[in-house]
Design a protein around this motif. Sequence first.
Motif, PDB file in Angstrom:
ATOM      1  N   ILE A 165       0.798  -1.230   0.000  1.00 18.88           N
ATOM      2  CA  ILE A 165       0.000   0.000   0.000  1.00 18.88           C
ATOM      3  C   ILE A 165       0.837   1.289   0.000  1.00 18.88           C
ATOM      4  CG2 ILE A 165      -1.467   1.365   1.562  1.00 18.88           C
ATOM      5  CD1 ILE A 165      -3.300  -1.034   1.704  1.00 18.88           C
ATOM      6  N   PRO A 166       1.911   1.365   0.799  1.00 18.66           N
ATOM      7  CA  PRO A 166       2.698   2.598   0.734  1.00 18.66           C
ATOM      8  C   PRO A 166       3.211   2.887  -0.677  1.00 18.66           C
ATOM      9  CG  PRO A 166       3.371   1.302   2.604  1.00 18.66           C
ATOM     10  CD  PRO A 166       2.424   0.448   1.821  1.00 18.66           C
ATOM     11  N   TYR A 167       3.549   1.821  -1.389  1.00 17.68           N
ATOM     12  CA  TYR A 167       4.087   2.028  -2.733  1.00 17.68           C
ATOM     13  C   TYR A 167       3.011   2.443  -3.727  1.00 17.68           C
ATOM     14  CZ  TYR A 167       8.443   0.324  -0.946  1.00 17.68           C
ATOM     15  OH  TYR A 167       9.589   0.197  -0.220  1.00 17.68           O
ATOM     16  N   VAL A 168       1.772   2.029  -3.497  1.00 12.84           N
ATOM     17  CA  VAL A 168       0.682   2.517  -4.347  1.00 12.84           C
ATOM     18  C   VAL A 168       0.622   4.032  -4.223  1.00 12.84           C
ATOM     19  CG1 VAL A 168      -1.798   2.479  -4.791  1.00 12.84           C
ATOM     20  CG2 VAL A 168      -0.664   0.403  -4.028  1.00 12.84           C
ATOM     21  N   GLY A 169       0.653   4.502  -2.977  1.00  6.39           N
ATOM     22  CA  GLY A 169       0.590   5.947  -2.739  1.00  6.39           C
ATOM     23  C   GLY A 169       1.757   6.684  -3.369  1.00  6.39           C
ATOM     24  N   LEU A 170       2.962   6.142  -3.163  1.00  9.50           N
ATOM     25  CA  LEU A 170       4.145   6.835  -3.666  1.00  9.50           C
ATOM     26  C   LEU A 170       4.194   6.819  -5.188  1.00  9.50           C
ATOM     27  CD1 LEU A 170       6.667   5.507  -1.037  1.00  9.50           C
ATOM     28  CD2 LEU A 170       5.834   7.846  -1.270  1.00  9.50           C
ATOM     29  N   ALA A 171       3.852   5.683  -5.777  1.00 13.60           N
ATOM     30  CA  ALA A 171       3.865   5.597  -7.242  1.00 13.60           C
ATOM     31  C   ALA A 171       2.846   6.574  -7.815  1.00 13.60           C
ATOM     32  CB  ALA A 171       3.548   4.175  -7.689  1.00 13.60           C
ATOM     33  N   PHE A 172       1.712   6.673  -7.140  1.00 11.09           N
ATOM     34  CA  PHE A 172       0.672   7.574  -7.622  1.00 11.09           C
ATOM     35  C   PHE A 172       1.155   9.027  -7.560  1.00 11.09           C
ATOM     36  CE2 PHE A 172      -3.553   9.552  -7.604  1.00 11.09           C
ATOM     37  CZ  PHE A 172      -4.080   8.911  -8.712  1.00 11.09           C
ATOM     38  N   MET A 173       1.836   9.356  -6.480  1.00 13.82           N
ATOM     39  CA  MET A 173       2.394  10.706  -6.375  1.00 13.82           C
ATOM     40  C   MET A 173       3.395  10.968  -7.489  1.00 13.82           C
ATOM     41  SD  MET A 173       3.047  11.448  -2.376  1.00 13.82           S
ATOM     42  CE  MET A 173       4.521  12.371  -2.784  1.00 13.82           C
ATOM     43  N   ASN A 174       4.200   9.953  -7.777  1.00 13.64           N
ATOM     44  CA  ASN A 174       5.156  10.083  -8.870  1.00 13.64           C
ATOM     45  C   ASN A 174       4.461  10.374 -10.190  1.00 13.64           C
ATOM     46  OD1 ASN A 174       7.774   9.879  -7.953  1.00 13.64           O
ATOM     47  ND2 ASN A 174       7.575   7.695  -7.620  1.00 13.64           N
ATOM     48  N   ALA A 175       3.374   9.650 -10.424  1.00 14.24           N
ATOM     49  CA  ALA A 175       2.623   9.852 -11.657  1.00 14.24           C
ATOM     50  C   ALA A 175       2.134  11.293 -11.730  1.00 14.24           C
ATOM     51  CB  ALA A 175       1.455   8.879 -11.727  1.00 14.24           C
ATOM     52  N   LEU A 176       1.650  11.808 -10.610  1.00 11.07           N
ATOM     53  CA  LEU A 176       1.173  13.195 -10.590  1.00 11.07           C
ATOM     54  C   LEU A 176       2.303  14.172 -10.921  1.00 11.07           C
ATOM     55  CD1 LEU A 176      -1.189  13.268  -7.472  1.00 11.07           C
ATOM     56  CD2 LEU A 176      -1.820  13.318  -9.878  1.00 11.07           C
ATOM     57  N   VAL A 177       3.484  13.905 -10.330  1.00  8.76           N
ATOM     58  CA  VAL A 177       4.623  14.784 -10.588  1.00  8.76           C
ATOM     59  C   VAL A 177       4.980  14.773 -12.078  1.00  8.76           C
ATOM     60  CG1 VAL A 177       7.106  15.085 -10.202  1.00  8.76           C
ATOM     61  CG2 VAL A 177       5.593  14.624  -8.270  1.00  8.76           C
ATOM     62  N   ILE A 178       5.000  13.556 -12.653  1.00  9.42           N
ATOM     63  CA  ILE A 178       5.360  13.462 -14.069  1.00  9.42           C
ATOM     64  C   ILE A 178       4.347  14.191 -14.943  1.00  9.42           C
ATOM     65  CG2 ILE A 178       5.703  11.875 -15.994  1.00  9.42           C
ATOM     66  CD1 ILE A 178       6.590   9.803 -13.901  1.00  9.42           C
ATOM     67  N   ILE A 179       3.075  13.985 -14.653  1.00  2.94           N
ATOM     68  CA  ILE A 179       2.040  14.643 -15.453  1.00  2.94           C
ATOM     69  C   ILE A 179       2.166  16.165 -15.315  1.00  2.94           C
ATOM     70  CG2 ILE A 179      -0.440  14.995 -15.745  1.00  2.94           C
ATOM     71  CD1 ILE A 179      -0.785  12.068 -14.835  1.00  2.94           C
ATOM     72  N   ALA A 180       2.364  16.622 -14.084  1.00  2.00           N
ATOM     73  CA  ALA A 180       2.475  18.068 -13.865  1.00  2.00           C
ATOM     74  C   ALA A 180       3.687  18.642 -14.586  1.00  2.00           C
ATOM     75  CB  ALA A 180       2.562  18.366 -12.369  1.00  2.00           C
ATOM     76  N   LEU A 181       4.841  17.964 -14.464  1.00  2.00           N
ATOM     77  CA  LEU A 181       6.050  18.440 -15.140  1.00  2.00           C
ATOM     78  C   LEU A 181       5.844  18.495 -16.643  1.00  2.00           C
ATOM     79  CD1 LEU A 181       9.196  16.768 -13.535  1.00  2.00           C
ATOM     80  CD2 LEU A 181       8.701  19.194 -13.760  1.00  2.00           C
ATOM     81  N   SER A 182       5.245  17.447 -17.190  1.00  2.00           N
ATOM     82  CA  SER A 182       5.109  17.406 -18.641  1.00  2.00           C
ATOM     83  C   SER A 182       4.128  18.470 -19.113  1.00  2.00           C
ATOM     84  CB  SER A 182       4.679  16.014 -19.101  1.00  2.00           C
ATOM     85  OG  SER A 182       3.482  15.667 -18.478  1.00  2.00           O
ATOM     86  N   TYR A 183       3.159  18.759 -18.279  1.00  2.00           N
ATOM     87  CA  TYR A 183       2.146  19.752 -18.669  1.00  2.00           C
ATOM     88  C   TYR A 183       2.700  21.169 -18.546  1.00  2.00           C
ATOM     89  CZ  TYR A 183      -2.353  22.160 -18.807  1.00  2.00           C
ATOM     90  OH  TYR A 183      -3.393  22.983 -19.137  1.00  2.00           O
TER      91      TYR A 183
END
Lengths: 247, 368
Positions: B223-241
């Motif tokens: 579960i902790p990794y679900v949260g962290l991976a999801f945060m990573n995805a948000l960071v990537i999307i935000a950076l790319s946008y």
Amino acid sequence: MLKQTENIIEVSNLVKKFGNFTANDDLTFDVKQGEIFGFLGANGAGKTTTLKILSGLSYPTSGKVKVAGFDVYREREKVKKNIGYMSQKFSLYDDLTVKENIRFYGGIYGLPGKYIKEKTDELLRRLKMENIKDSLIKSLPLGWKQKIAFSVAIFHNPGIVFLDEPTGGVDPITRRDFWELIYEASYSGITVFVTTHYMDEAEYCDRVSIMDQGRIEAMDTPALLKKQYNAENMDEVFIRIARKQQL
Amino acid sequence: MSRFIGFVKKEFSHIFRDYRTMLILFGMPVAQILIFGYVVSNEIKDIKIAIYDKSKDNVTQEITNKILSSGYFIIDKNIDNDNQVEDAFKKGNIREVIIFEPHFAEKLEREGKASIQILADASDANTANIVSNYTSAIIRTYMKNELMKGELPFVIDTKVQILYNKELKGVYMFVPGTMALILMLVSAMMTSISITREKEMGTMEVLLVSPLRPMPIILGKVIPYVGLAFMNALVIIALSYFVFDMPMQGNLTFLLLETLLFILMALSLGILISTVSKSQMMAMFISMFALMLPTMLLSGFIFPIENMPKILQWLSSIMPARYFIVIVKNIMIKGSGILVVWKETLYLTGITILFLVISIKKFKVRLE
């Protein structure tokens, strides 16, 4: 000390095979409540295998095993609540502090937070480790880790605690200190099942069994075994038994 | 439940106290995106070209100006006869020759059709491809503009079409790929390492002896990794946008749901890896060689799938990352919904379930 005569572990005709290799060959023995039972043998004699079966980590190939009145195969979950376990690797989390480790293990046994807190304080006082309660486990010497690991294993007040070579790699004085803890636990009514290959430790046990090549070769109190094999200490007893096997 | 929360808390302590883990979790996604964005970009700049204008009229001049003012090309030389074309390439400093046919403007006016030949040096196939695409895109834009002005009633040749990425931006290619790569790394590799670590330390035995059942143990670790991976995805999307101007045409919630699905897939793969590996080292190597490399090489992230040999194409078609990349591209660039990507979604769901079933089976076997 009064020892109850009730059996807390009952093993009959236990066999464990890994392919062609027979690790446990038809073991039958009982452990009485409150006893310190030493499970002796050379490395590879099959001690750890038996211990794993008793603690529900491994299933027997055949035979009957009852721990705390429950069948380890069919009533695993009930057995689990009644036992404590300390593995050879002393199994604490290196990157957590002493207090956090105790908290965590207390937590997985479902103990309430307040109780854990009180008992932790008391335990650290008893171990004289109050000043290191916030140190990471990895910063402590092995002997201390082992003491903490043992205390953690009996933190939830189990009926039985299984110790798998708990004193590996430490000096005789630290080992003696460790055995003080075992005596304390035993005095409070916990049955102690301990595997070891240090024969001096065998002297501390109420009763020992000596295992060789998957079989129990001898089982009695240290005093009677010494008498039977006409030996001065358990070391000699052990050597005689091992030699006999080779002949 | 409080047992479970305690377990998850402990897992977070492991993560936050290990600087290497933190570095992989938080430093790497940002670094990867920036590296891919700025360095390994497929974009071109100041490419040297030659122009062979057999017509030399006002239209060819205008097109030439358009090409040169785009910023992508600079002119190396003007060519006057056919023999010079090959020489120019052989010298090796030009990538492309643009040839206008004779009487270009005349033909365009009379027949409504004229042709430009683009020769590209394909010794570097990738660049050749990009360069020629850029050129034809510029020419097409020019023609479109002229057509709108109504001055030249010609037909636009639309044989080579570049859809959705009219500026041919590299960012459109690498954002979905980087996302797949990082989520795979964080979810699969980190979980498999953290589970095998408990095995190596001997703490797994103690957990299994405790009244905790295997399922909550695994869930608590994951579960902790679900949260962290999801945060990573948000960071990537935000950076790319925000940094790389990646469009976000589709529904963000839908994109995040698909991302979550991919994370779950990678986690179940991580659990599977942990059931077969005995040490952290082994878990890491399996993750590296069995996951990371194929994800990079076979998912269409770096190399186009159509150009692969048949057997690699077949291998590529079982790569979950490939489908995730298609999904992300479709949602972000084209704004597609579930109707377009349902097949890919179904595949990811299916393979997640498959991995989970195998892991649960394996995990039980381990206790025998």
